[in-house]
Design an enzyme around this catalytic site. Structure first.
Site, PDB file in Angstrom:
ATOM      1  N   TYR A 144     -21.605  11.673  48.223  1.00  0.00           N
ATOM      2  CA  TYR A 144     -19.978  11.124  47.500  1.00  0.00           C
ATOM      3  C   TYR A 144     -20.258  10.516  46.383  1.00  0.00           C
ATOM      4  CZ  TYR A 144     -15.069  10.301  47.474  1.00  0.00           C
ATOM      5  OH  TYR A 144     -13.771  10.184  47.152  1.00  0.00           O
ATOM      6  N   ASP A 145     -20.823   9.169  46.553  1.00  0.00           N
ATOM      7  CA  ASP A 145     -20.936   8.168  45.699  1.00  0.00           C
ATOM      8  C   ASP A 145     -21.776   8.644  44.240  1.00  0.00           C
ATOM      9  OD1 ASP A 145     -19.852   7.168  47.861  1.00  0.00           O
ATOM     10  OD2 ASP A 145     -21.281   5.437  47.665  1.00  0.00           O
ATOM     11  N   ASN A 189      -5.864   6.342  60.908  1.00  0.00           N
ATOM     12  CA  ASN A 189      -6.691   5.931  62.174  1.00  0.00           C
ATOM     13  C   ASN A 189      -5.792   4.964  63.189  1.00  0.00           C
ATOM     14  OD1 ASN A 189      -8.620   7.889  62.374  1.00  0.00           O
ATOM     15  ND2 ASN A 189     -10.206   6.238  62.574  1.00  0.00           N
TER      16      ASN A 189
HETATM   17  P1  NAD Z   1      -8.010  15.369  50.635  1.00  0.00           P
HETATM   18  O1  NAD Z   1      -9.415  15.828  51.573  1.00  0.00           O
HETATM   19  O2  NAD Z   1      -6.887  15.414  51.422  1.00  0.00           O
HETATM   20  O3  NAD Z   1      -7.873  16.614  49.474  1.00  0.00           O
HETATM   21  C1  NAD Z   1      -9.154  17.139  48.974  1.00  0.00           C
HETATM   22  C2  NAD Z   1      -8.702  18.595  48.746  1.00  0.00           C
HETATM   23  O4  NAD Z   1      -9.613  19.372  48.119  1.00  0.00           O
HETATM   24  C3  NAD Z   1      -8.495  19.260  50.048  1.00  0.00           C
HETATM   25  O5  NAD Z   1      -7.301  20.213  49.937  1.00  0.00           O
HETATM   26  C4  NAD Z   1      -9.706  20.230  50.225  1.00  0.00           C
HETATM   27  O6  NAD Z   1      -9.460  21.384  50.931  1.00  0.00           O
HETATM   28  C5  NAD Z   1      -9.889  20.554  48.626  1.00  0.00           C
HETATM   29  N1  NAD Z   1     -11.481  20.669  48.369  1.00  0.00           N
HETATM   30  C6  NAD Z   1     -12.664  20.293  49.009  1.00  0.00           C
HETATM   31  N2  NAD Z   1     -13.781  20.729  48.462  1.00  0.00           N
HETATM   32  C7  NAD Z   1     -13.451  21.630  47.731  1.00  0.00           C
HETATM   33  C8  NAD Z   1     -13.964  22.800  46.988  1.00  0.00           C
HETATM   34  N3  NAD Z   1     -15.417  22.738  47.075  1.00  0.00           N
HETATM   35  N4  NAD Z   1     -13.476  23.537  46.657  1.00  0.00           N
HETATM   36  C9  NAD Z   1     -12.127  23.747  46.405  1.00  0.00           C
HETATM   37  N5  NAD Z   1     -11.183  22.771  47.187  1.00  0.00           N
HETATM   38  C10 NAD Z   1     -11.760  21.777  47.729  1.00  0.00           C
HETATM   39  O7  NAD Z   1      -8.569  14.343  49.962  1.00  0.00           O
HETATM   40  P2  NAD Z   1      -7.424  13.454  48.966  1.00  0.00           P
HETATM   41  O8  NAD Z   1      -7.301  11.997  49.478  1.00  0.00           O
HETATM   42  O9  NAD Z   1      -6.151  14.214  48.527  1.00  0.00           O
HETATM   43  O10 NAD Z   1      -8.692  13.149  47.609  1.00  0.00           O
HETATM   44  C11 NAD Z   1      -8.190  14.078  46.605  1.00  0.00           C
HETATM   45  C12 NAD Z   1      -9.054  13.426  45.328  1.00  0.00           C
HETATM   46  O11 NAD Z   1      -8.974  12.101  45.060  1.00  0.00           O
HETATM   47  C13 NAD Z   1     -10.756  13.635  45.903  1.00  0.00           C
HETATM   48  O12 NAD Z   1     -11.484  14.233  44.744  1.00  0.00           O
HETATM   49  C14 NAD Z   1     -11.100  12.339  46.337  1.00  0.00           C
HETATM   50  O13 NAD Z   1     -12.700  11.990  46.069  1.00  0.00           O
HETATM   51  C15 NAD Z   1     -10.417  11.397  45.294  1.00  0.00           C
HETATM   52  N6  NAD Z   1     -10.089  10.083  45.896  1.00  0.00           N
HETATM   53  C16 NAD Z   1      -9.401   9.942  46.908  1.00  0.00           C
HETATM   54  C17 NAD Z   1      -9.159   8.581  47.295  1.00  0.00           C
HETATM   55  C18 NAD Z   1      -7.975   8.278  48.480  1.00  0.00           C
HETATM   56  O14 NAD Z   1      -7.895   6.960  48.810  1.00  0.00           O
HETATM   57  N7  NAD Z   1      -7.309   9.233  48.829  1.00  0.00           N
HETATM   58  C19 NAD Z   1      -9.792   7.471  46.972  1.00  0.00           C
HETATM   59  C20 NAD Z   1     -10.781   8.095  45.846  1.00  0.00           C
HETATM   60  C21 NAD Z   1     -10.874   9.227  45.384  1.00  0.00           C
HETATM   61  N1  UDP Z   2     -12.511   1.587  59.531  1.00  0.00           N
HETATM   62  C1  UDP Z   2     -12.284   0.803  60.710  1.00  0.00           C
HETATM   63  N2  UDP Z   2     -11.460   1.704  61.732  1.00  0.00           N
HETATM   64  C2  UDP Z   2     -11.292   3.030  61.588  1.00  0.00           C
HETATM   65  C3  UDP Z   2     -11.897   3.607  60.264  1.00  0.00           C
HETATM   66  C4  UDP Z   2     -12.251   2.897  59.292  1.00  0.00           C
HETATM   67  O1  UDP Z   2     -12.286  -0.338  60.819  1.00  0.00           O
HETATM   68  O2  UDP Z   2     -10.783   3.777  62.624  1.00  0.00           O
HETATM   69  C5  UDP Z   2     -13.087   0.690  58.478  1.00  0.00           C
HETATM   70  C6  UDP Z   2     -14.162   1.308  57.890  1.00  0.00           C
HETATM   71  O3  UDP Z   2     -15.488   0.876  58.277  1.00  0.00           O
HETATM   72  C7  UDP Z   2     -14.195   0.774  56.295  1.00  0.00           C
HETATM   73  C8  UDP Z   2     -12.641   0.543  56.123  1.00  0.00           C
HETATM   74  O4  UDP Z   2     -11.894   0.666  57.328  1.00  0.00           O
HETATM   75  O5  UDP Z   2     -14.701  -0.784  56.223  1.00  0.00           O
HETATM   76  C9  UDP Z   2     -11.983   1.753  55.075  1.00  0.00           C
HETATM   77  O6  UDP Z   2     -12.535   2.890  55.649  1.00  0.00           O
HETATM   78  P1  UDP Z   2     -12.129   4.448  55.130  1.00  0.00           P
HETATM   79  O7  UDP Z   2     -12.905   5.387  55.737  1.00  0.00           O
HETATM   80  O8  UDP Z   2     -10.576   4.624  55.220  1.00  0.00           O
HETATM   81  O9  UDP Z   2     -12.107   4.284  53.692  1.00  0.00           O
HETATM   82  P2  UDP Z   2     -13.677   3.879  52.909  1.00  0.00           P
HETATM   83  O10 UDP Z   2     -14.559   3.222  53.609  1.00  0.00           O
HETATM   84  O11 UDP Z   2     -14.023   5.119  52.174  1.00  0.00           O
HETATM   85  O12 UDP Z   2     -13.095   2.824  51.780  1.00  0.00           O
END
Ligand code: NAD
Ligand code: UDP
Length: 311
Positions: A144-145, A189
């Site tokens: 992902y990163d 969660n």
């Molecule tokens: P989400 O999982 O709810 O939404 C992602 C959507 O993309 C889903 O509907 C999934 O079915 C679709 N998808 C995944 N892979 C696909 C592919 N190969 N082709 C077509 N569709 C695909 O997640 P979200 O929280 O809504 O995140 C949306 C975007 O924002 C992502 O790109 C994610 O990396 C980015 N993002 C979100 C957060 C957050 O905190 N929510 C933080 C950082 C980045």
């Molecule tokens: N985390 C937790 N309990 C849970 C799920 C996540 O303590 O049930 C912690 C996790 O280890 C991380 C933080 O909460 O330190 C945020 O996790 P999340 O998966 O929401 O997002 P990200 O790690 O991608 O920032």
């Protein structure tokens, strides 16, 4: 009125974005493979948008011209993006390339949902956009990163080579209604566990921190970024700089769900960042954007939503 493509539009953030775009009377096409999203999230928009089920890793179907493309397609929660890491990497990189090619062919402005994960487990705190990050290239979060870092590279190379108009935002942890109750992110969660009278699962000692942004604030930032002048490419941090430990978050969830379920400690996942807080000066100055909804208010709204979806 613009013609707009939203990839990942059936997901948590995408569906909220489409709500706003439809409100503004734009013509919206949502393209999603439903890997982590759900038609339920966009059911209320059924008659107002076009939905195409498709994976952005594969060659795109014949599409109409677009003025704007938002590329949100990618699983965002660690359990989902780690379930098939090769596909996550392909989504981030090959998928981004397919979207950039479409933008090149149609002349559309193209927006990338990047992430605070590009900073990895940051050694600089809080994080400004100029920080290049501290990312493990071979760990379980790397698909992902590094995928998202690769996508940023591609966006900039396409902009330099083809004069494409790009908009990159780095999103910090965002929460709100329509998060998937089972996707393992900490806010969903804790809320679901509390509503179901189960112990709250704290990973590690719970002292790691995150800065949580309410979804409505984030989407406003997306719209302002897309509307910004061509010279504004980003990457721009979008998030709420108020930082909390997971123990503080647990305490707030218990308060607002009026519950007293115990905490249950689990092993900290590999490469889990210890701290994360955005510097949002650029969003402030360039987009005149700042988050308005603070964690207590946002949690109450999110808890109300989860009450209606979990027993
Ligand atoms: P989400 O999982 O709810 O939404 C992602 C959507 O993309 C889903 O509907 C999934 O079915 C679709 N998808 C995944 N892979 C696909 C592919 N190969 N082709 C077509 N569709 C695909 O997640 P979200 O929280 O809504 O995140 C949306 C975007 O924002 C992502 O790109 C994610 O990396 C980015 N993002 C979100 C957060 C957050 O905190 N929510 C933080 C950082 C980045
Ligand atoms: N985390 C937790 N309990 C849970 C799920 C996540 O303590 O049930 C912690 C996790 O280890 C991380 C933080 O909460 O330190 C945020 O996790 P999340 O998966 O929401 O997002 P990200 O790690 O991608 O920032």
């Amino acid at each position: 009125m613009s013609r707009i493509l939203v990839t990942g539009g059936a997901g948590f953030l995408g569906s909220h974005l489409i709500d706003r775009l439809v409100e503004q009377d734009h013509e919206v096409v949502c393209l999603d493979n439903l890997q982590t999203g759900s038609l339920e999230n966009i059911k209320h928009l059924e008659s107002k948008i076009t939905f195409i089920e498709h994976d952005i890793v594969e060659a795109l179907p014949q599409l109409r011209q677009f003025d704007e493309i938002y590329n949100l397609a990618c699983p965002a929660s660690p359990i989902h993006y780690q379930a098939d890491p090769v596909h996550t990497f392909k989504t981030s990189v090959i998928g981004a390339m397919n979207i950039l090619e479409l933008a090149r062919q149609t002349g559309a402005k193209v927006f990338q949902a990047s992430t605070s994960e590009v900073y990895g487990d940051p050694l600089v705190h809080p994080q400004p956009e100029q920080y290049w990050g501290h990312v493990n290239p071979i760990g379980i979060r790397s698909c992902y990163d590094e995928g998202k870092r690769g996508a940023e590279t591609l966006f900039f190379d396409y902009a330099r080579m083809y004069d494409l108009e790009i908009k990159i935002v780095r999103i910090f942890n965002t929460y709100g209604p329509r998060m998937d109750a089972r996707d393992g992110r900490v806010v969903s969660n804790f809320i679901v566990q509390s509503l179901q009278n189960r112990p709250l699962t704290v990973y590690g000692d719970g002292k790691q921190s995150r800065s949580f942004c309410y979804v409505d604030d984030l989407i406003e930032g997306f719209l302002r970024m897309m509307a910004s002048p061509k010279t504004v490419t980003g990457p721009i941090n979008l998030g709420n700089p108020n930082e909390f430990t997971m123990l503080e978050l647990a305490e707030k969830v218990l308060k607002w769900t009026a519950n007293e379920t115990p905490l249950q400690y689990h092993e900290l996942p590999q490469d889990d960042p210890k701290q994360r807080q955005p510097i949002i000066d650029q969003a402030n100055i360039i987009l005149n954007w700042a988050p308005k909804v603070m964690l207590d208010e946002g949690l109450q709204k999110t808890i109300e939503y989860f009450k209606s979806v979990v027993a």
